[in-house]
Every structure is written in structure tokens, then in C-alpha cells.
Motif scaffolding. Structure first.
Motif, PDB file in Angstrom:
ATOM      1  N   ALA A 121      35.068  43.588  36.261  1.00  0.00           N
ATOM      2  CA  ALA A 121      35.276  44.670  34.111  1.00  0.00           C
ATOM      3  C   ALA A 121      36.634  44.820  34.718  1.00  0.00           C
ATOM      4  N   ALA A 122      36.850  45.886  35.288  1.00  0.00           N
ATOM      5  CA  ALA A 122      37.400  46.939  35.536  1.00  0.00           C
ATOM      6  C   ALA A 122      38.903  46.124  36.091  1.00  0.00           C
ATOM      7  N   ALA A 123      39.014  44.808  36.757  1.00  0.00           N
ATOM      8  CA  ALA A 123      40.455  44.395  36.958  1.00  0.00           C
ATOM      9  C   ALA A 123      40.939  43.484  35.842  1.00  0.00           C
ATOM     10  N   ALA A 124      39.538  43.011  34.677  1.00  0.00           N
ATOM     11  CA  ALA A 124      39.744  42.165  33.678  1.00  0.00           C
ATOM     12  C   ALA A 124      40.673  42.206  33.118  1.00  0.00           C
ATOM     13  N   GLU A 125      40.436  44.244  32.840  1.00  0.00           N
ATOM     14  CA  GLU A 125      41.773  44.943  31.825  1.00  0.00           C
ATOM     15  C   GLU A 125      42.865  44.851  32.409  1.00  0.00           C
ATOM     16  N   GLN A 126      43.368  44.465  33.453  1.00  0.00           N
ATOM     17  CA  GLN A 126      44.698  44.102  33.811  1.00  0.00           C
ATOM     18  C   GLN A 126      45.355  42.355  33.886  1.00  0.00           C
ATOM     19  N   ALA A 132      37.320  35.503  40.667  1.00  0.00           N
ATOM     20  CA  ALA A 132      36.742  36.334  41.230  1.00  0.00           C
ATOM     21  C   ALA A 132      35.914  36.253  43.072  1.00  0.00           C
ATOM     22  N   VAL A 133      35.726  36.416  43.873  1.00  0.00           N
ATOM     23  CA  VAL A 133      35.368  36.132  44.964  1.00  0.00           C
ATOM     24  C   VAL A 133      33.698  36.917  45.444  1.00  0.00           C
ATOM     25  N   LEU A 134      33.482  35.843  45.718  1.00  0.00           N
ATOM     26  CA  LEU A 134      31.915  36.338  46.312  1.00  0.00           C
ATOM     27  C   LEU A 134      32.006  35.147  48.070  1.00  0.00           C
ATOM     28  N   PRO A 135      31.300  36.255  48.565  1.00  0.00           N
ATOM     29  CA  PRO A 135      31.089  34.823  50.175  1.00  0.00           C
ATOM     30  C   PRO A 135      29.835  34.546  49.427  1.00  0.00           C
ATOM     31  N   GLY A 136      30.010  32.975  50.075  1.00  0.00           N
ATOM     32  CA  GLY A 136      29.322  31.654  49.661  1.00  0.00           C
ATOM     33  C   GLY A 136      28.287  32.106  50.224  1.00  0.00           C
ATOM     34  N   PRO A 137      26.628  31.348  49.688  1.00  0.00           N
ATOM     35  CA  PRO A 137      25.441  32.117  49.969  1.00  0.00           C
ATOM     36  C   PRO A 137      25.011  31.674  51.408  1.00  0.00           C
ATOM     37  N   ALA A 168      27.080  35.431  37.346  1.00  0.00           N
ATOM     38  CA  ALA A 168      25.924  35.474  36.056  1.00  0.00           C
ATOM     39  C   ALA A 168      26.357  36.904  34.980  1.00  0.00           C
ATOM     40  N   GLU A 169      26.738  38.199  35.420  1.00  0.00           N
ATOM     41  CA  GLU A 169      27.256  38.960  34.765  1.00  0.00           C
ATOM     42  C   GLU A 169      28.725  38.977  34.886  1.00  0.00           C
ATOM     43  N   PHE A 170      29.529  38.559  35.698  1.00  0.00           N
ATOM     44  CA  PHE A 170      31.193  38.399  35.863  1.00  0.00           C
ATOM     45  C   PHE A 170      31.522  38.517  34.654  1.00  0.00           C
ATOM     46  N   PRO A 171      32.494  39.112  34.159  1.00  0.00           N
ATOM     47  CA  PRO A 171      33.631  38.933  32.845  1.00  0.00           C
ATOM     48  C   PRO A 171      33.994  37.527  32.912  1.00  0.00           C
ATOM     49  N   ALA A 172      35.101  37.335  31.983  1.00  0.00           N
ATOM     50  CA  ALA A 172      35.838  35.882  31.650  1.00  0.00           C
ATOM     51  C   ALA A 172      36.500  35.531  32.658  1.00  0.00           C
ATOM     52  N   HIS A 173      36.564  34.494  33.463  1.00  0.00           N
ATOM     53  CA  HIS A 173      37.889  34.601  34.599  1.00  0.00           C
ATOM     54  C   HIS A 173      37.811  33.266  35.114  1.00  0.00           C
TER      55      HIS A 173
END
Length: 331
Positions: A121-126, A132-137, A168-173
Motif C-alpha cells: 500500500a505504501a509502494a502503490a503511492e509511488q 507484488a512479490v511473495l514466496p510461492g506456497p 487478497a488484501e493487496f492494493p491494485a497491482h
């Protein structure tokens, strides 16, 4: 025509000034950086680093801009390492190199905590080109120890559900990159290899963005690769730096997703490739898979970049961006 997209798997090296400042603030000790509990000065430092890393990517000309993961002291284990129902215990080697992380031991239910979402959310302001990056499951499950769920299959399902609720909580990306090095270094056995596809589906289904599953440190075993193609994702990636021959064999033998992720820059070597070299690696892959009609190719480093000095990482970002902007390619 194939669209070339310059990006990275994230996890950038900390600037020297931030290393010094954070070392002082943390009293030269690793701390549990649970979201919202870092303390004012530490949180402010990470905010400054995030802004600097985003500007670095923008200046280099990347097409997808990551948050940078400066807070991820435990590398890809971070989403569990900061969870309230996870204990961090001994120091564990991070794959086959001289980097380490704290072992996350899951002792309770993996409920959503919004840690990564807050960073994004902070990054989306810029940026409007957020990745978005996540480790795979599978990778996150392999980096952790389970003392709550029971079987390996139950734990993988729980980790996938945890990542899905987080995502599911991520901002638009624009893109979600799932980093899956453990699929290469410690491949799942019979039964679990099919479940990996379901686990990836669970995470991918939680977002309205293009999902790229990026293995690295080599090539996937044939059966693992074939199962991964069943996942409902835009792209499955290939590490062309570590093992280009086996990766091309997999693509020739089993086909590819509509788009691909290509590790074409060495994330662990300070030698900086020329943009023309990077494009040659893409062209070679494209020629070896002649039936391909890739809609998009994500040109990326083959591993995270935290292994490198900041100046070398910066130069490799510029190489990726320049390579993607060279003359258009016909698929």
C-alpha cells in the motif's frame, strides 16, 4: 509480437547508509519486525529505503516496480517470520550460499496479518506499475517447520490459504510474482507435486493481476514442471542462467504457459551483462521453442538481487530495462 517486460524478483540489497543506520537502531541484533512494532525510527528508515528502491527501479526504466522488500531480513521466509503464531528459532542457511535466515516454526493457525499488504500500500503511492512479490506456497512451506498442522500436505494447504488471504488484501497491482526456488532445490515427491499446482491456484485466485511463478537456482524436474503448467497462472518461469538446456528441454517437451518469465541476468554474479547479451538469451530461447507464441516475456534476474552490491544491482536493472526496449521481437 511478444511484449517484453523488464522486472525482478525483488529483495534488493540495502543501501550502505541504511545498513549502518539500522544496525545502530537495532542494537546490532536481529529483531522480530512484526508489522507496526518496529519502533518509530526503524519504521521511518524502512520507509526511506522503500522510496529510494522504488525510485531506483523507475530511474532504471523497469516496466514493473517492486516494493523492494527491505524489511525482509529473513528473505523469502519473511511472511511467516513476522507472524504472531510463528516462533523464530535457530539460524538456518538460505539455500546453498552464505546467507542465513531465522527458522520460522509454525505453532498456531496461520491467520492473515496484512504485513505485506501494508508494504505494498505504501509502494502503490509511488507507482502505477506495481508488482507484488511473495514466496510461492511450496517454497514458504519448505523454509518453515510445522508444529501445528500435522502432515506435509496439510501444511502446504495451510500455507497456500495464508498467502491467499494475504494477497487478497493487496492494493491494485499489475503483476504478482511467486518466487519458487524450493521447487528446484528440494522438489516435491509424488502426490505433493500435483498439490503444488492447487496451492499456486489458491494464491493466484486471490488477486486480479497477472501471476508469474518464477523458479530459480536451476530447472524443474519434468513431472514438477508438467504439474505446474496446470496452475491457472499467466506465466511459469525459467532460470536460463543456471540451467538453460534443461529449461529449454522442459519447454520443448511439455510446452509453456501463454507468457513466460525468463531469468536472463545473473542475480548472484557481479559481472554486469550487456543488454544485447540479454536479448540474445531471449532470442535463443524463443528460437528453441519454435511453436511458441508468447504473449509476454518477463525479463528478470534469475534470483533475488540482495546478493549484489547496490551499484551492481543498479546496473543490472538498467541492463534489463534497456534489453526490453531494444527492437521489437516477433514470436
Amino acid at each position: 509480437m511478444t511484449e517484453l517486460v523488464a522486472t525482478t524478483p525483488g529483495l534488493y540489497p540495502l543501501p550502505d547508509w541504511a545498513k549502518d543506520e539500522l544496525s545502530d537502531l537495532k542494537g546490532h541484533q536481529k529483531t522480530d519486525l512484526i508489522s507496526g512494532e518496529e519502533g518509530g525510527a526503524i519504521a521511518e528508515t524502512y520507509e526511506q529505503v522503500r522510496a529510494e528502491l522504488i525510485e531506483l527501479q523507475q530511474s532504471a526504466g523497469l516496466d514493473r516496480i517492486g516494493e523492494g522488500q527491505a524489511r525482509w531480513d529473513d528473505n523469502l521466509a519473511h511472511p511467516l517470520a513476522v507472524h504472531e503464531n510463528v516462533e523464530t528459532r535457530g539460524i538456518v542457511r538460505y539455500y546453498d550460499n552464505n546467507n542465513f535466515y531465522r527458522e520460522p516454526v509454525v505453532t498456531g493457525e496461520l491467520t492473515a496479518d496484512g504485513d505485506v499488504a501494508a508494504e505494498l500500500a505504501a509502494a502503490a503511492e509511488q507507482t502505477d506499475d506495481l508488482q507484488a512479490v511473495l514466496p510461492g506456497p511450496y517454497t514458504l512451506a519448505e523454509l518453515a517447520t510445522d508444529e501445528h498442522y500435522g502432515t506435509e500436505a496439510e501444511f502446504l494447504e495451510a500455507v497456500a490459504e495464508f498467502l491467499a488471504t494475504e494477497a487478497a488484501e493487496f492494493p491494485a497491482h499489475e503483476t504478482l510474482l511467486l518466487a519458487e526456488p524450493s521447487l528446484v532445490t528440494n522438489p516435491p515427491g509424488d502426490g505433493l507435486d500435483a498439490q503444488v499446482s492447487e496451492a499456486v491456484d489458491a494464491v493466484a485466485g486471490a488477486v486480479d493481476s497477472d501471476v508469474v511463478v518464477q523458479p530459480f537456482y536451476g530447472a524443474l524436474e519434468e513431472k514438477v514442471y508438467a504439474h505446474l503448467l496446470d496452475a491457472d497462472v499467466e506465466a511459469v518461469g525459467f532460470d536460463l542462467v543456471s540451467d538453460h538446456e534443461t529449461n529449454v528441454y522442459n519447454a520443448q517437451e511439455y510446452g509453456t504457459t501463454d507468457s513466460v518469465g525468463l531469468g536472463v541476468v545473473d542475480g548472484q554474479n557481479t559481472l554486469v551483462e550487456e543488454p544485447e547479451t540479454v536479448r540474445e538469451r531471449f532470442d535463443w530461447f524463443d528460437e528453441q521453442v519454435p511453436a511458441s507464441t508468447f504473449e509476454r516475456a518477463y525479463l528478470t534476474s534469475n534470483t533475488e538481487l540482495f546478493y549484489l552490491p547496490v551499484n551492481k544491482a543498479t546496473e543490472k536493472l538498467e541492463t534489463l530495462a534497456t534489453a526490453a526496449d531494444l527492437e521489437e521481437v516477433e514470436a
